[in-house]
Design a protein around this motif. Structure first.
Motif, PDB file in Angstrom:
ATOM      1  N   UNK A 478       0.814  -1.209   0.000  1.00 28.98           N
ATOM      2  CA  UNK A 478       0.000   0.000   0.000  1.00 28.98           C
ATOM      3  C   UNK A 478       0.855   1.270   0.000  1.00 28.98           C
ATOM      4  N   UNK A 479       2.044   1.181   0.557  1.00 29.74           N
ATOM      5  CA  UNK A 479       2.917   2.362   0.543  1.00 29.74           C
ATOM      6  C   UNK A 479       3.222   2.781  -0.889  1.00 29.74           C
ATOM      7  N   UNK A 480       3.516   1.788  -1.744  1.00 30.79           N
ATOM      8  CA  UNK A 480       3.785   2.085  -3.153  1.00 30.79           C
ATOM      9  C   UNK A 480       2.543   2.627  -3.832  1.00 30.79           C
ATOM     10  N   UNK A 481       1.388   1.995  -3.511  1.00 31.77           N
ATOM     11  CA  UNK A 481       0.126   2.447  -4.111  1.00 31.77           C
ATOM     12  C   UNK A 481      -0.167   3.884  -3.712  1.00 31.77           C
ATOM     13  N   UNK A 482       0.059   4.206  -2.438  1.00 29.54           N
ATOM     14  CA  UNK A 482      -0.285   5.541  -1.948  1.00 29.54           C
ATOM     15  C   UNK A 482       0.531   6.629  -2.629  1.00 29.54           C
ATOM     16  N   UNK A 483       1.729   6.285  -3.072  1.00 29.80           N
ATOM     17  CA  UNK A 483       2.574   7.287  -3.719  1.00 29.80           C
ATOM     18  C   UNK A 483       2.072   7.658  -5.109  1.00 29.80           C
ATOM     19  N   UNK A 484       1.191   6.821  -5.664  1.00 32.49           N
ATOM     20  CA  UNK A 484       0.675   7.080  -7.010  1.00 32.49           C
ATOM     21  C   UNK A 484      -0.698   7.721  -7.000  1.00 32.49           C
ATOM     22  N   UNK A 485      -1.275   7.952  -5.822  1.00 34.12           N
ATOM     23  CA  UNK A 485      -2.651   8.461  -5.736  1.00 34.12           C
ATOM     24  C   UNK A 485      -2.673   9.851  -5.119  1.00 34.12           C
ATOM     25  N   UNK A 486      -3.557  10.716  -5.588  1.00 32.78           N
ATOM     26  CA  UNK A 486      -3.746  12.010  -4.931  1.00 32.78           C
ATOM     27  C   UNK A 486      -4.267  11.784  -3.510  1.00 32.78           C
ATOM     28  N   UNK A 487      -3.878  12.625  -2.552  1.00 31.95           N
ATOM     29  CA  UNK A 487      -4.311  12.436  -1.159  1.00 31.95           C
ATOM     30  C   UNK A 487      -5.817  12.290  -0.980  1.00 31.95           C
ATOM     31  N   UNK A 488      -6.686  13.084  -1.653  1.00 35.40           N
ATOM     32  CA  UNK A 488      -8.134  12.888  -1.439  1.00 35.40           C
ATOM     33  C   UNK A 488      -8.594  11.502  -1.877  1.00 35.40           C
TER      34      UNK A 488
END
Length: 727
Positions: A478-488
């Motif tokens: 999920x850390x990798x996934x989170x880096x590719x997504x806008x915060x909202x």
């Protein structure tokens, strides 16, 4: 277009006169509140509960009721104290937090039965026996009956409290006391004088009454003060505003509890439901039947343990009944239970002070007065309609936030202003002869909407050693996934995921300990013991995987990212309780068992599995409920003891393919051969299993391990375990 200056002056004078008359009337009367206000709020109360916006019922309250069946057991129309002694002995073994009797045992009975009942009260240790008084509005000389237990305990059971403001307390005299033999054994006492409103409805309850110069608490207040370890003499009263229970060192309160009261010391009773559905109810006859069954005693201990038990007589012809805001003919023990629930949930209704009500009426009058200055009458009508609707919305909105607004009084006052201006306009302008009739027909207040619709409470620092099952879950990568997504977008996805997973944990009897970013730490079997906490945890884990597949399907339709969840579960001894500092603490668990559960979640990475459990958890699972296979024996980082681990891959009732059945059989036989040092045979089984599942990580791991083994150099105590170098 505005009216002429002469007409504007008339409107201003009329407007000011009406407002001054209204406020003067209220000042002379002494309050803005009427019984009609409370009757409207009764309907709000019902609707609020229906919509889930009313008081919440504490899970720690229950009724224990003496019903007609009990008198059938007695064989007579008098309460059998020997029978009640047996009920008390049962309760003493179930260990409730407190037992409030809504019964006064005033007279002596059979001497032997009285002794048994007294001994049972002493054994119970948590019994509260009430007192009733004759209530008056004016000061009365008061003295306990000479020689009573209460005369000796006067300094402990009553107190001179710090007061502010002018109040109109209730005064008590002519007490109806408990028999001295029983009073000596009770943990505490309080009054049970439920006082109905002038229209006969039990909406208010006096938290304290005055006995001469001293105050005496109600039963709910006394029980709560003992529970939070606050002495009665430390309570402060500000008449018409609040009764304050201070927090100090040695108490179980983090901050002061402020309970809104009126000028009589009454609280508005926060009923959490009708008699049928407010709190669980158990008849004393049923309690005795269940306790006679040894298999049920554990369930009864779980059900009664740590709870506040309201014990009362609801048999026909004996029970005190009355009308509440929610229904008629309700046993009045519901009043005491609802007030105690308010303390436990720290949720009471406040009341708008008179000066704020004056402000609303003045604001309304200014608004409609300004509208009356326009020549176009529709502006006045629309302003009035919107204003009356706003009053209704305000009253409802305030009620759902536990604040009482006198909607009838305010609406009537605003209607007086509105109609008064209309009358003034009619008198001043004969051409508007029909104006007043139109105003009356269009601006009568709208019909009041009906309404109706339940914490931890172990506040002491420290913990106890318990066996429980701990579950850790984490989203893969999920850390990798989170880096590719806008915060909202990330927050939205994570909220959806955690909401669904939390629901599943709670529905399966678990508690959420904490959120670890995208991870969840949950426990099963605490704080209340559960005989099947291992089953609960594994059932939750499988449900979480099913729910995640559903979420992934929805997210795929929306073009959002797909995620996978890994879960580790271990059962063992741990320390559970409120841990932290005196100022900040959480209910949590610590110990090696917690660490191992966390490690098992990470072990899923190696085996590309979703749910791994320890051998201890496996040993506690109900047979033939889950599909489980042995996976490996590992030594996690930092530990030398080997741990046998298992993969849970489904429910036994859900069919799987013959190919999968054969695969799991081959793997299990291969693993057993491996442990028996039959490595060639083990490799054969694993290779056959790979033909069915070519990418199976556990098989590949085992084959690779066998290839690396130096069989001739294996120690005599070789146990087949593998040491993991990651957490």
């Amino acid at each position: 277009m505005l009216r002429s200056k002469k007409f504007l002056k008339l409107i201003l004078l009329l407007h000011a006169g009406l407002v001054l008359v209204l406020i003067g009337f209220w000042l002379v009367r002494g309050t803005v509140w009427t019984s009609w206000d409370f009757q409207v709020l009764d309907r709000f109360h019902k609707r609020a509960l229906e919509e889930g916006k009313g008081p919440v019922a504490s899970p720690r309250l229950l009724y224990l009721l003496i019903t007609d069946d009990a008198y059938e057991d007695f064989g007579r129309n008098a309460l059998d104290r020997g029978y009640m002694a047996r009920v008390n002995r049962i309760l003493s073994m179930l260990r409730p937090e407190a037992v409030m009797f809504d019964i006064i045992f005033a007279r002596e009975g059979n001497a032997e039965m009285d002794k048994k009942f007294a001994r049972s009260l002493r054994r119970l240790r948590t019994a509260y026996l009430p007192i009733a008084f004759h209530i008056s509005d004016s000061p009365q000389p008061f003295q306990w009956k000479p020689g009573t237990v209460y005369e000796k305990k006067n300094e402990k059971i009553s107190a001179k409290l710090e007061e502010r403001g002018e109040g109109l307390p209730f005064y008590g005299d002519q007490p109806v006391l408990q028999n001295d033999l029983f009073a000596r054994k009770a943990r505490g006492t309080g009054h049970i004088n439920a006082h109905n409103d002038p229209d006969g409805v039990y909406r208010h309850f006096p938290l304290v009454i005055k006995l001469g110069e001293r105050f005496f608490p109600s039963m709910p207040l006394r029980i709560y003060l003992d529970y939070v370890r606050v002495p009665f003499d430390s309570v402060h009263i500000e008449w018409g505003r609040a009764l304050t229970i201070p927090a100090f060192k040695g108490s179980l309160l983090d901050e002061a509890v402020v309970v809104p009261i009126d000028e009589r010391g009454q609280v508005y009773v926060p009923y959490s439901g009708t008699w049928e559905n407010d709190f669980p109810k158990v008849a004393v006859t049923r309690l005795r039947e269940l306790f006679a069954d040894e298999d049920m005693q554990g369930n009864l201990s779980e059900f009664f343990g740590g709870r506040f038990v309201m014990l009362g007589d609801v048999s026909q012809g004996i029970s005190d009944i009355g009308q509440t805001p929610l229904e008629e003919n309700v046993p009045l023990i519901a009043v005491h239970a609802s007030v105690l629930n308010g303390f436990l949930e720290n949720r009471f209704y406040d009341r708008w002070p008179d000066w704020q009500v004056y402000g609303v009426v003045i604001g309304f009058s200014l608004l409609v007065g300004a509208a009356a200055c326009f020549r176009r009458l529709w502006i006045y009508y629309v302003t009035g309609a919107v204003s009356f609707a706003a009053i209704l919305v305000l009253a409802w909105w305030q009620f759902t936030r536990f604040s009482l607004f006198p909607i009838t009084s305010v609406t009537a006052a605003c209607l007086v202003v509105f109609v008064g201006l209309v009358v003034g306009l009619q008198v001043s302008l004969a051409r508007h002869g029909a104006f007043i009739r139109t105003a009356f027909s269009r601006y009568v207040p709208s019909q009041v909407v009906e309404q109706l619709l339940e914490n931890p409470d172990l506040l002491r620092l420290g913990g106890e050693e318990r066996e429980a099952t701990v579950l850790f879950s984490d989203l893969e990568g999920f850390t990798t996934v989170s880096e590719t997504m806008p915060p909202p977008n990330l927050a939205s996805l994570l909220n959806e995921y955690l909401t669904e997973m939390t629901r599943i944990v709670i529905e399966n009897g678990g508690i959420i300990d904490k959120y670890l970013g995208d991870g969840i730490m949950a426990e099963f079997g605490i704080p209340l013991a559960s005989p099947n906490h291992a089953d609960q945890a594994v059932r939750a884990a499988l449900a979480m995987q099913v729910a995640l597949r559903t979420l992934n399907a929805e997210w795929e339709k929306q073009g959002r990212v797909q995620v996978n969840c890994r879960i580790g579960i271990h059962t063992g001894m741990l320390v559970a309780g409120n841990l932290g500092s005196d100022q900040v603490f959480d209910y949590t668990v610590i110990g090696d068992s917690v660490n191992l559960a966390s490690r098992l979640e990470g072990v899923n990475k190696l085996y590309r599995t979703q749910v791994i459990i320890s051998e201890k958890t496996f040993s506690l699972l109900t047979p033939e409920v889950f599909r489980v296979r042995p996976l490996d024996i590992i030594k996690v980082k930092g530990k030398n003891e080997p741990v046998r681990i298992y993969e849970v891959y489904g429910h036994e009732v859900k069919p799987i393919t013959e190919e999968d059945i054969e695969y799991y059989r081959l793997y299990e036989e291969g693993f057993q051969a491996y442990l028996n040092r039959e490595f060639a045979q083990a490799a054969e089984f694993f290779n056959r299993a790979l033909k069915l599942h070519p990418d199976d990580a556990p098989c590949l791991n085992m084959i690779s391990r066998i290839d690396r083994l130096q069989v001739e150099r294996l120690p005599a105590d070789w146990d087949g375990s593998t040491a993991l170098d990651f957490k």
